[in-house]
Design an enzyme around this catalytic site. Structure first.
Site, PDB file in Angstrom:
ATOM      1  N   ASN A 143       0.812  -1.222   0.000  1.00 43.03           N
ATOM      2  CA  ASN A 143       0.000   0.000   0.000  1.00 43.03           C
ATOM      3  C   ASN A 143       0.843   1.269   0.000  1.00 43.03           C
ATOM      4  O   ASN A 143       0.300   2.371   0.001  1.00 43.03           O
ATOM      5  CB  ASN A 143      -0.927   0.013   1.220  1.00 43.03           C
ATOM      6  CG  ASN A 143      -2.156   0.845   0.965  1.00 43.03           C
ATOM      7  OD1 ASN A 143      -2.658   0.880  -0.148  1.00 43.03           O
ATOM      8  ND2 ASN A 143      -2.654   1.518   1.983  1.00 43.03           N
ATOM      9  N   GLU A 395      -6.696  11.358  -1.147  1.00 46.56           N
ATOM     10  CA  GLU A 395      -6.257  12.053  -2.345  1.00 46.56           C
ATOM     11  C   GLU A 395      -5.554  13.373  -2.040  1.00 46.56           C
ATOM     12  O   GLU A 395      -4.895  13.936  -2.894  1.00 46.56           O
ATOM     13  CB  GLU A 395      -7.453  12.318  -3.267  1.00 46.56           C
ATOM     14  CG  GLU A 395      -7.999  11.032  -3.883  1.00 46.56           C
ATOM     15  CD  GLU A 395      -9.200  11.282  -4.762  1.00 46.56           C
ATOM     16  OE1 GLU A 395      -9.334  10.556  -5.758  1.00 46.56           O
ATOM     17  OE2 GLU A 395      -9.985  12.190  -4.466  1.00 46.56           O
ATOM     18  N   ASP A 461       0.908  -5.285   5.581  1.00 48.34           N
ATOM     19  CA  ASP A 461       1.148  -4.263   6.596  1.00 48.34           C
ATOM     20  C   ASP A 461       0.514  -2.944   6.164  1.00 48.34           C
ATOM     21  O   ASP A 461       0.650  -2.526   5.023  1.00 48.34           O
ATOM     22  CB  ASP A 461       2.660  -4.080   6.787  1.00 48.34           C
ATOM     23  CG  ASP A 461       2.992  -3.460   8.127  1.00 48.34           C
ATOM     24  OD1 ASP A 461       2.070  -2.952   8.783  1.00 48.34           O
ATOM     25  OD2 ASP A 461       4.162  -3.493   8.524  1.00 48.34           O
TER      26      ASP A 461
END
Length: 774
Positions: A143, A395, A461
Site C-alpha cells: 500500500n 487524495e 502491513d
C-alpha cells in the site's frame, strides 16, 4: 525386483529424512500456529553494533542472520511461526520520520534490503525455520507504492529477472532543503497552461510565500517580486492582494499593503477600492495595537456596506483566523464561524477555500478542509476533478508530520500524469492499485517471491481501507495464507472485510483487551466480553483473526500498566483467546514504549534472557496450547469458539472444550477470589502452577491469587499428557512460579517426531532399502 533410478532416489530421500519442498499452509493449519512478530532491524544482529538510539529512527543493525542465530530463543518461547518486517529495498535517507528500517518506503520490490542481508541470508532463514518445524510469514507493504516505471533491464543481477516497480522519486518539496514544503498549485490555472516557474511559487526564506493564480492580473503578466513578497525582510511575509481590485489598476504602494508600524507581526491592508467612498483606509480601520493582528476584510463586500463587527473578523486565540471575502459566497451572506475558523482550538489554523469553487456551491464539509493533527492539509478545488465529485481523504492528505498535497492526475490540461516536481509526495500514492500494468506486475512479483524464498504466509502491513477488491487477487497470486492489517476498531467493518480476505488483525477486540485487565477499569472485562460477542456474531470466521495487544505502531502493555498481573493476563488472553495468537517481539520481556519510535527497542540489548518471568510464563502457555492441539481433543479445542462467562464483572472465563482460561482485572494486590463449581464433571488443575483445585463438600473452589490468570484442565489428563508432575513427583521445594516449562518440554520431546536420527537407525534403514533393490 527392479527399481528405477527415480524410485531409488525417492527411497534414499525417505530413508535419510530429506523433506520435500515446504507446502503452503492452509488457513486451517495457520489456526494451529502461534506467531512471533519480529521487527528485523530491532530483534537480533550478527555483528557488533553500537547502542541503538531508538529516538534517532535510524537502522540499528538487526539482520536475518541474527534471527537465524537466535531461533532457539523463539522456539523455546513456544512459538511455531515468525512474521518478519518487509524485506525489500527501501528509499535511503532520513526523510519522513527517519530512515526506513521499518520497511514502509519500498524502492524496488525485486531487490532485498541490503541492511538486512542478501538473497542467501533470507533463504537461510527460511530453511532454518523449516528445519525446526517452524514457518515464515513476511510483511509486505504494497500500500506504499507510487512508482510508475517498469523497465526490463533494471533487474540484471537481481535474484530473478522480472519487470520491476521502482520509486524514481526525488525529494520534491521545498525550493531548497529546509524543514517546510512548498506546495505547487495546479498547472491548469495558468493562462498559458505552462509549468510554474521557480520564482512564481517559491521564496528562499524559511517560510513559503504562496503565489496567487496568474490569471487574476488584468494584464495576465507574471507577478513581480515586490507584488507578492514581504515589504521588508522580517520573519513573516505580507501577502499582496490582486492588482486588479484597485480602481485605477495601478501598482499598490508600500504604505497600502504593509504593516502600520514596524513590529514583529504584519497587518495586511485590504484593497482601497472596496471602500464605499474610495478614500484611503485610516489607521484605526485596519490595525490593532495588540501583539497579534486581526485582519479586516473589505467593508464593501458586506451586503449592507456597514462596518464589520468584532466577532466577524477576530478570534481570541493566540493565532488569527483570516476571514475570506464575503463576496465569494453564492448567497452573499456572512461567513459562519465554522467556515473560517480552526476546526478545533489548537495552535494552527485551517484555512477554508472559497465556497464558490465547489461545483454545487454548497458549503465545504469539515472533512474536506480540516485535519486533526498539528499541521494543516490543504484541500484542492473540487472543480479540478474530472468527475466533479468530492476529493477523498487519501487524495489530498499525508499522514506524516508535514503535508504533501497530491493533486488528481486527471486535472492537467493534457491529462498526462503529473511530474514529480509538480505535486510531489514521494510515497503514499494510492492510485497504483488501479493501474492494470502495476497490478499485474505486483501479482507476478509476489508469486515469484513466495516461490523463491519458500514463504508460508503473507501479512499486508498498513493495508488501509481502500481497494478492497484488490487484496484478494494479490493474495490469490501469492498462493499462501494472508493476514491483513486493517486498522479499524469498527467490528462491522472488519467482519465485512472478512468476506473478501479471511485473515485480518482483530483490532476491535484488541482495543478492548488493552483496557480490560487494568485494575482501575472495573467495566473492562464486561466491555471485552461484549466486543468478543460482537465479532462472533458478525464475522464469518473469528478464529482466523489475528489475536494481539501489541505491535510496532501501538503502545506496549508495560507502558500502559506496570502491574505484573495485568501483563500476565494480557499475555494469556493473546495466546488462549479466540483467533491466531500474534505476539510482538519484546512483550515476553515486558518491554516498554508508549509510542513510535520508543516502542521499537533493540531486543538484543536485553541479552535474550530465558529466566525472565514473563518469558517463562509465555513459554508455559504456548507449550500447553501446542500440546492441547496435538492431543485427541485438539480438533475440538481448535475449532470451537470460547463460551464466555463473567463472574462479578471482574473475572472472565473462556471455555473451549475441556480448557477453561480464567482472566481477571483484580490486580496483583488482590489476595484471593473464590469461585465455587461442582466437582462432578472433572477435578480441575491449574496447569500454570500445577496446583489442583481444592474440593470442599463436593464443590471445587477456584482461588485467584494476586490477580494471576489460570488455565484449568482436568487433573487426570494433565498427568497423562505430562503437563504437570504426578503427586509422586511433587517435592517440598516446588517452585511457585511453576516448573512446567521443563516437564512440558520433556513431554513434547517424547511426542514430537525425532528429527536427528541416530547413525544406527539410518544405516539399518539404508540396508533395508538395498535389500528391496536386490
Amino acid at each position: 525386483m527392479k527399481l528405477s533410478l527415480k524410485d531409488l532416489a525417492l527411497s534414499i530421500i525417505l530413508v535419510l529424512g530429506v523433506a520435500p519442498p515446504v507446502q503452503a499452509l492452509s488457513a486451517e493449519e495457520w489456526k494451529k500456529q502461534s506467531v512471533y512478530n519480529v521487527m528485523t532491524d530491532r530483534f537480533a544482529t550478527s555483528k557488533v553494533v553500537p547502542h541503538c538510539d531508538v529516538k534517532a529512527e535510524k537502522y540499528c543493525g538487526g539482520n536475518w542472520q541474527g534471527i537465524v542465530d537466535h531461533l532457539d530463543y523463539i522456539r523455546d518461547l513456544g512459538f511455531t511461526a515468525i512474521s518478519i518486517s518487509p524485506v525489500v529495498e527501501q528509499l535511503e535517507g532520513p526523510e519522513y520520520h527517519g530512515e526506513a528500517y521499518h520497511g514502509h518506503r519500498p524502492k524496488n520490490y525485486y531487490r532485498l534490503n541490503p541492511h538486512f542481508g542478501n538473497e542467501e541470508d533470507l533463504k537461510e532463514l527460511s530453511d532454518a525455520l523449516h528445519g525446526k518445524g517452524m514457518y515464515l510469514m513476511v510483511d509486505v507493504a504494497i500500500n506504499h507504492t507510487i512508482s510508475e516505471y517498469f523497465e526490463d533491464d533494471y533487474f540484471k543481477n537481481t535474484y530473478f529477472d522480472k519487470t520491476h516497480i521502482d520509486h524514481k522519486c526525488k525529494e520534491h518539496c521545498s525550493c531548497h532543503h529546509d524543514k517546510f514544503p512548498r506546495p505547487v498549485p495546479h498547472n491548469g490555472t495558468k493562462p498559458d497552461h505552462k509549468p510554474w516557474k521557480h520564482e512564481e511559487h517559491c521564496h528562499h526564506g524559511k517560510f513559503p510565500r504562496p503565489v496567487p493564480h496568474n490569471g487574476t492580473k488584468p494584464d495576465h503578466k507574471p507577478w513581480k517580486h515586490e507584488e507578492h513578497c514581504s515589504c521588508h525582510h522580517d520573519k513573516f511575509p505580507r501577502p499582496v492582494p490582486h492588482n486588479g481590485t484597485k480602481p485605477d489598476h495601478k501598482p499598490w504602494k508600500h504604505e497600502e499593503h504593509c504593516s502600520c508600524h514596524h513590529d514583529k507581526f504584519p497587518r495586511p491592508v485590504p484593497h482601497n477600492g472596496t471602500k464605499p467612498d474610495h478614500k484611503p483606509w485610516k489607521h484605526e480601520e485596519h490595525c490593532h495595537h495588540g501583539k497579534f493582528p486581526r485582519p479586516i476584510p473589505h467593508n464593501g463586500t458586506k451586503p449592507d456596506h456597514k462596518p464589520w463587527k468584532h466577532e466577524e473578523h477576530c478570534h481570541h486565540g493566540r493565532f488569527p483566523r483570516p476571514v475570506p471575502h464575503n463576496g465569494t459566497k453564492p448567497d452573499h451572506k456572512p461567513w459562519k464561524h465554522e467556515e473560517h475558523c480552526s476546526c478545533h482550538h489548537d495552535k494552527f489554523s485551517r484555512p477554508v477555500p472559497h465556497n464558490g469553487t465547489k461545483p454545487d456551491h454548497k458549503p465545504w464539509k469539515h472533512e474536506e478542509h480540516c485535519h486533526h493533527g498539528k499541521f494543516l492539509r490543504p484541500v484542492p478545488h473540487n472543480v479540478t476533478k474530472p468527475d466533479h465529485k468530492p476529493w477523498k481523504h487519501e487524495e489530498h492528505c499525508h499522514h506524516g508530520k508535514f503535508p504533501r498535497p497530491v493533486p488528481h492526475n486527471g486535472t492537467k490540461p493534457d491529462h498526462k500524469p503529473w511530474k514529480h516536481e509538480e505535486h510531489c509526495s514521494c510515497h503514499e500514492d494510492h492510485s497504483v492499485h488501479e493501474r492494470p500494468s502495476a497490478k499485474g506486475a505486483l501479482e507476478d512479483y509476489i508469486q515469484t517471491f513466495v516461490e523463491t524464498f519458500q514463504i508460508d504466509g503473507i501479512r499486508f502491513d498498513a493495508m488501509g481501507d481502500k481497494y478492497r477488491k484488490y487484496w484478494p487477487d494479490f493474495c490469490k497470486a501469492a498462493g499462501v495464507f494472508c493476514m491483513g492489517d486493517l486498522k479499524s476498531s469498527d467490528s462491522l467493518k472488519v467482519c465485512d472485510w472478512q468476506n473478501d480476505l479471511e485473515g485480518l488483525s482483530n483490532f476491535p477486540v484488541r482495543e478492548s483487551a488493552v483496557k480490560a485487565f487494568l485494575m482501575n477499569n472495573p467495566e473492562g472485562i464486561v466491555d471485552l466480553a461484549d466486543k468478543m460477542t460482537d465479532m462472533r456474531g458478525l464475522c464469518v470466521n473469528p478464529l482466523l483473526l489475528g489475536n494481539f495487544v501489541e505491535n510496532k505502531d501501538l503502545p506496549r502493555m508495560a507502558s500502559i500498566s506496570s502491574d505484573p498481573a495485568t501483563l500476565k493476563n494480557a499475555i494469556a488472553f493473546v495466546l488462549m483467546g479466540d483467533g491466531i495468537p500474534m505476539m510482538y517481539n519484546g512483550q515476553e520481556l515486558a518491554m516498554r514504549g508508549e509510542e513510535v519510535p520508543y516502542n521499537r527497542p533493540a531486543i538484543w540489548e536485553k541479552g535474550f534472557p530465558k529466566r525472565n518471568p514473563y518469558y517463562k510464563f509465555t513459554s508455559t502457555i504456548n507449550r500447553f496450547r501446542k500440546a492441547m492441539i496435538e492431543s485427541k481433543d485438539g480438533e475440538a479445542f481448535l475449532n470451537m469458539q470460547s463460551d464466555i462467562s463473567i463472574v462479578d464483572k471482574r473475572i472472565l472465563l473462556l471455555r473451549r472444550g475441556k480448557v477453561i482460561t480464567v482472566l481477571n482485572n483484580l490486580g496483583s494486590y488482590y489476595i484471593h477470589f473464590h469461585y465455587t463449581v461442582s466437582a462432578e464433571e472433572h477435578k480441575w488443575m491449574d496447569v500454570l502452577s500445577c496446583k489442583s483445585v481444592p474440593v470442599q463438600d463436593n464443590r471445587q473452589v477456584f482461588m485467584v491469587r494476586n490477580g494471576e490468570p489460570m488455565i484449568l484442565y482436568p487433573e487426570e489428563s494433565a498427568y497423562e499428557m505430562g503437563l504437570c508432575p504426578s503427586p509422586i513427583q511433587l517435592t517440598e521445594d516446588y517452585n511457585s512460579e511453576g516448573s512446567l516449562s521443563i516437564n512440558v518440554e520433556e513431554a513434547q520431546t517424547s511426542k514430537a517426531p525425532e528429527q536427528n536420527r541416530g547413525f544406527t537407525n539410518v544405516l539399518a534403514a539404508l540396508l533395508l532399502s538395498l535389500l528391496m533393490i536386490l
